[in-house]
Write an enzyme that holds these catalytic residues in place. Structure first.
Site, PDB file in Angstrom:
ATOM      1  N   ALA A   1      -9.754  50.663  82.591  1.00 42.41           N
ATOM      2  CA  ALA A   1      -8.320  50.945  82.427  1.00 42.41           C
ATOM      3  C   ALA A   1      -7.926  52.284  83.019  1.00 42.41           C
ATOM      4  CB  ALA A   1      -7.969  50.889  80.943  1.00 42.41           C
TER       5      ALA A   1
ATOM      6  N   GLU B   1      -1.253  52.829  84.884  1.00 39.78           N
ATOM      7  CA  GLU B   1      -0.218  53.011  83.854  1.00 39.78           C
ATOM      8  C   GLU B   1       1.138  52.653  84.463  1.00 39.78           C
ATOM      9  OE1 GLU B   1      -0.463  56.966  82.199  1.00 39.78           O
ATOM     10  OE2 GLU B   1      -2.599  56.716  81.725  1.00 39.78           O
TER      11      GLU B   1
ATOM     12  N   SER C   1      -0.677  53.177  92.581  1.00 37.02           N
ATOM     13  CA  SER C   1      -1.381  53.751  93.737  1.00 37.02           C
ATOM     14  C   SER C   1      -1.608  55.242  93.523  1.00 37.02           C
ATOM     15  CB  SER C   1      -0.548  53.545  95.014  1.00 37.02           C
ATOM     16  OG  SER C   1      -0.322  52.185  95.233  1.00 37.02           O
TER      17      SER C   1
ATOM     18  N   ASP D   1     -15.108  52.853  94.986  1.00 35.72           N
ATOM     19  CA  ASP D   1     -15.847  52.669  96.248  1.00 35.72           C
ATOM     20  C   ASP D   1     -16.963  51.639  96.047  1.00 35.72           C
ATOM     21  OD1 ASP D   1     -14.357  54.551  97.558  1.00 35.72           O
ATOM     22  OD2 ASP D   1     -15.845  56.154  97.430  1.00 35.72           O
TER      23      ASP D   1
ATOM     24  N   GLU E   1      -7.308  47.283  93.056  1.00 36.96           N
ATOM     25  CA  GLU E   1      -8.398  48.217  93.423  1.00 36.96           C
ATOM     26  C   GLU E   1      -8.083  48.987  94.706  1.00 36.96           C
ATOM     27  OE1 GLU E   1     -12.462  47.281  92.743  1.00 36.96           O
ATOM     28  OE2 GLU E   1     -11.976  45.944  91.081  1.00 36.96           O
TER      29      GLU E   1
HETATM   30  C1  LIG Z   1      -3.486  41.091  88.392  1.00 36.82           C
HETATM   31  C2  LIG Z   1      -3.771  42.563  88.365  1.00 36.82           C
HETATM   32  C3  LIG Z   1      -4.923  43.037  87.774  1.00 36.82           C
HETATM   33  C4  LIG Z   1      -5.177  44.415  87.714  1.00 36.82           C
HETATM   34  N1  LIG Z   1      -6.292  44.874  87.059  1.00 36.82           N
HETATM   35  C5  LIG Z   1      -6.431  46.220  86.857  1.00 36.82           C
HETATM   36  C6  LIG Z   1      -7.495  46.710  86.035  1.00 36.82           C
HETATM   37  O1  LIG Z   1      -8.336  45.952  85.520  1.00 36.82           O
HETATM   38  N2  LIG Z   1      -7.554  48.061  85.794  1.00 36.82           N
HETATM   39  C7  LIG Z   1      -6.650  48.934  86.335  1.00 36.82           C
HETATM   40  O2  LIG Z   1      -6.758  50.135  86.076  1.00 36.82           O
HETATM   41  N3  LIG Z   1      -5.651  48.487  87.139  1.00 36.82           N
HETATM   42  C8  LIG Z   1      -5.515  47.156  87.395  1.00 36.82           C
HETATM   43  N4  LIG Z   1      -4.483  46.685  88.200  1.00 36.82           N
HETATM   44  C9  LIG Z   1      -3.585  47.640  88.828  1.00 36.82           C
HETATM   45  C10 LIG Z   1      -3.712  47.686  90.341  1.00 36.82           C
HETATM   46  O3  LIG Z   1      -4.867  48.378  90.731  1.00 36.82           O
HETATM   47  C11 LIG Z   1      -2.397  48.293  90.882  1.00 36.82           C
HETATM   48  O4  LIG Z   1      -1.411  47.307  90.705  1.00 36.82           O
HETATM   49  C12 LIG Z   1      -2.506  48.707  92.333  1.00 36.82           C
HETATM   50  O5  LIG Z   1      -3.331  49.841  92.464  1.00 36.82           O
HETATM   51  C13 LIG Z   1      -1.142  49.039  92.946  1.00 36.82           C
HETATM   52  O6  LIG Z   1      -0.390  49.865  92.094  1.00 36.82           O
HETATM   53  P1  LIG Z   1       1.107  49.445  91.697  1.00 36.82           P
HETATM   54  O7  LIG Z   1       1.082  48.032  91.253  1.00 36.82           O
HETATM   55  O8  LIG Z   1       1.644  50.447  90.752  1.00 36.82           O
HETATM   56  O9  LIG Z   1       1.917  49.494  93.042  1.00 36.82           O
HETATM   57  P2  LIG Z   1       2.657  50.796  93.663  1.00 36.82           P
HETATM   58  O10 LIG Z   1       1.739  51.946  93.659  1.00 36.82           O
HETATM   59  O11 LIG Z   1       3.978  50.946  93.022  1.00 36.82           O
HETATM   60  O12 LIG Z   1       2.839  50.329  95.164  1.00 36.82           O
HETATM   61  C14 LIG Z   1       3.862  49.428  95.581  1.00 36.82           C
HETATM   62  C15 LIG Z   1       3.759  49.256  97.097  1.00 36.82           C
HETATM   63  O13 LIG Z   1       3.872  50.522  97.743  1.00 36.82           O
HETATM   64  C16 LIG Z   1       2.748  50.743  98.581  1.00 36.82           C
HETATM   65  N5  LIG Z   1       2.362  52.148  98.531  1.00 36.82           N
HETATM   66  C17 LIG Z   1       2.234  52.941  97.429  1.00 36.82           C
HETATM   67  N6  LIG Z   1       1.821  54.162  97.782  1.00 36.82           N
HETATM   68  C18 LIG Z   1       1.630  54.147  99.106  1.00 36.82           C
HETATM   69  C19 LIG Z   1       1.180  55.109 100.074  1.00 36.82           C
HETATM   70  N7  LIG Z   1       0.836  56.336  99.718  1.00 36.82           N
HETATM   71  N8  LIG Z   1       1.116  54.728 101.368  1.00 36.82           N
HETATM   72  C20 LIG Z   1       1.473  53.469 101.747  1.00 36.82           C
HETATM   73  N9  LIG Z   1       1.904  52.514 100.884  1.00 36.82           N
HETATM   74  C21 LIG Z   1       1.983  52.854  99.598  1.00 36.82           C
HETATM   75  C22 LIG Z   1       1.641  49.858  98.019  1.00 36.82           C
HETATM   76  O14 LIG Z   1       0.710  49.500  99.007  1.00 36.82           O
HETATM   77  C23 LIG Z   1       2.412  48.661  97.540  1.00 36.82           C
HETATM   78  O15 LIG Z   1       2.621  47.776  98.610  1.00 36.82           O
HETATM   79  C24 LIG Z   1      -4.257  45.321  88.291  1.00 36.82           C
HETATM   80  C25 LIG Z   1      -3.102  44.844  88.924  1.00 36.82           C
HETATM   81  C26 LIG Z   1      -2.837  43.494  88.951  1.00 36.82           C
HETATM   82  C27 LIG Z   1      -1.565  43.006  89.600  1.00 36.82           C
END
Ligand SMILES: Cc1cc2nc3c(=O)[nH]c(=O)nc-3n(C[C@H](O)[C@H](O)[C@H](O)COP(=O)(O)OP(=O)(O)OC[C@H]3O[C@@H](n4cnc5c(N)ncnc54)[C@H](O)[C@@H]3O)c2cc1C
Length: 385
Positions: free
Chosen positions: A123, A126, A131, A239, A363
């Site tokens: 986890a 949040e 990202s 990684d 991830e």
């Molecule tokens: C089904 C599912 C399972 C998951 N399981 C886990 C889990 O077990 N544990 C956990 O901790 N998390 C988990 N996650 C979270 C997941 O890792 C995040 O959803 C992911 O990292 C993207 O973050 P976000 O959804 O907040 O998107 P955002 O960060 O809001 O991004 C939205 C869009 O903007 C783009 N973007 C954001 N920043 C940049 C940048 N600097 N440069 C270019 N593009 C950018 C992204 O590529 C994306 O297209 C899960 C998510 C889902 C949907």
């Protein structure tokens, strides 16, 4: 293609395939439709020692590495990605413990994970930190007897179903990400509850849920490594785990390719099977080339992780980005060559297309990972200039 896998790896791969075909195939559509967690299959995987694959031998595992985990993830995902990720999330939830945990922590938690008696979860994410993982707000305040956890984690795979959670929280808010630490939190700890269960596009048999911490007291001995190490350990963990997501992508793409070949062999139009049309043959050939290229990259990345190399950020990111883009393209092409039938839930390829999408997002989204790869390239240029 010959990947020179060992006899033990062949056994693991064929056992995972057997479970996928005999146990998962008959129920995958129903579990997807009902969005039901695959507990029966988790039990089958445990009975077949699949959770032991990624656990070291001294903690009752089989001592496999990233490569063995990828073989299992790929085979399960070839039939159902939702089930594959429910399995692989336990590895994700265990790696920080395995790599940085104390002997006492490993002895306490790993044998139950290896036996498949307890699932794990990781986890980090949040509501305001996706990202931008360094923006987490969950706090772990040092108090008498341990740490008091407060905050909400979002989108956590295996949330609610797992017994053991690796949770990242700030022990020093003033330092931001450098003040983050990792904790082992057990289901049932007072102050730890589960919030919203997500309704998803794909991987619908997996559970994705909010974790809520309200004055949740974690015993001192449940911190992994030292305070302030949480973010560094998390970056290393991701990684190490990304080839697993990439293997999930290869598996779903392989499944879609096989379904597309099968369908176009049987479907007669203009008096001939669709597969006799050159345009369909070209699409299928391209699908096969991309799947194999993705597999080769994923296996190479997994072997790099297992080689003991110090830094594998770039190879893991490349494998994850390439394989997930391939999965999206191949599953979409599979729907296309199956035509209207491919769009229907009676056929597996529409589920595979929905399931493939997440591999480009979690991830580390593919955009964020491309940024990471370009940073490595710029570093290299600076060195050679
Ligand atoms: C089904 C599912 C399972 C998951 N399981 C886990 C889990 O077990 N544990 C956990 O901790 N998390 C988990 N996650 C979270 C997941 O890792 C995040 O959803 C992911 O990292 C993207 O973050 P976000 O959804 O907040 O998107 P955002 O960060 O809001 O991004 C939205 C869009 O903007 C783009 N973007 C954001 N920043 C940049 C940048 N600097 N440069 C270019 N593009 C950018 C992204 O590529 C994306 O297209 C899960 C998510 C889902 C949907």
């Amino acid at each position: 293609m010959e990947y020179f896998i060992t006899e033990q790896q062949k056994t693991i791969k064929s056992l995972a395939r057997r479970i996928a075909e005999e146990r998962i195939l008959p129920v995958r559509a129903e579990l997807d439709e009902k969005e039901e967690f695959p507990w029966t299959i988790m039990k089958d995987l445990a009975d077949a020692d699949m959770f032991r694959v990624f656990v070291p031998e001294q903690y009752e595992g089989l001592g496999g590495g990233c490569f063995e985990l990828c073989l299992v993830a790929e085979e399960l995902s070839r039939v159902c990605s939702g089930i594959a990720v429910s399995y692989a999330a336990t590895a994700l939830g265990s790696f920080t413990l395995m790599d940085y945990g104390s002997e006492a922590q490993k002895r306490k938690f790993l044998p139950a994970i290896a036996a498949g008696a307890k699932l794990a979860a990781f986890a980090l994410t949040e509501p305001t930190a996706g990202s931008d993982a360094g923006a987490i707000k969950t706090t772990a305040e040092k108090v008498e007897g341990g740490y008091l956890l407060n905050g909400t984690k979002q989108f956590i795979t295996n949330g609610g179903e797992a017994e053991i959670y690796t949770v990242i929280a700030l022990t020093d808010k003033s330092k931001g990400a450098r003040g983050a630490s990792s904790f082992l939190v057990e289901k049932g700890t007072p102050g730890f509850s589960f919030g919203k269960k997500e309704k998803k596009m794909g991987i619908r048999s997996s559970a994705t849920r909010e974790l809520v911490f309200r004055n949740c007291l974690i015993p001192e001995e449940n911190i992994i490594s030292k305070p302030g190490m949480g973010f560094i350990m998390t970056m290393k963990l991701l990684d190490r785990s990304r080839p697993g997501v990439a293997a999930q992508a290869v598996g779903v793409a392989q499944g879609a390719l096989e379904a597309a070949v099968e369908y176009t062999r049987q479907r007669i139009q203009f008096g001939h099977p669709l597969i006799s049309l050159p345009v369909v043959q070209d699409i299928l050939a391209d699908m096969a080339i991309h799947v194999e290229a993705a597999r080769a990259l994923v296996y190479a990345a997994a072997r790099t992780v297992d080689s003991g190399a110090k830094d594998f950020t770039e190879s893991s990111a490349m494998a994850k980005v390439f394989a997930s883009d391939v999965a999206m393209k191949v599953t979409t092409d599979a729907v296309q060559v199956c035509g209207g039938a491919g769009y229907m839930r009676d056929y597996p390829v529409e589920k595979m297309m929905r399931d493939a999408k997440i591999t480009q997002i979690y991830e580390g989204s593919n955009q964020v990972l491309r940024n990471a790869i370009s940073i490595e390239l710029r570093k290299r240029k600076a060195k050679t200039a």
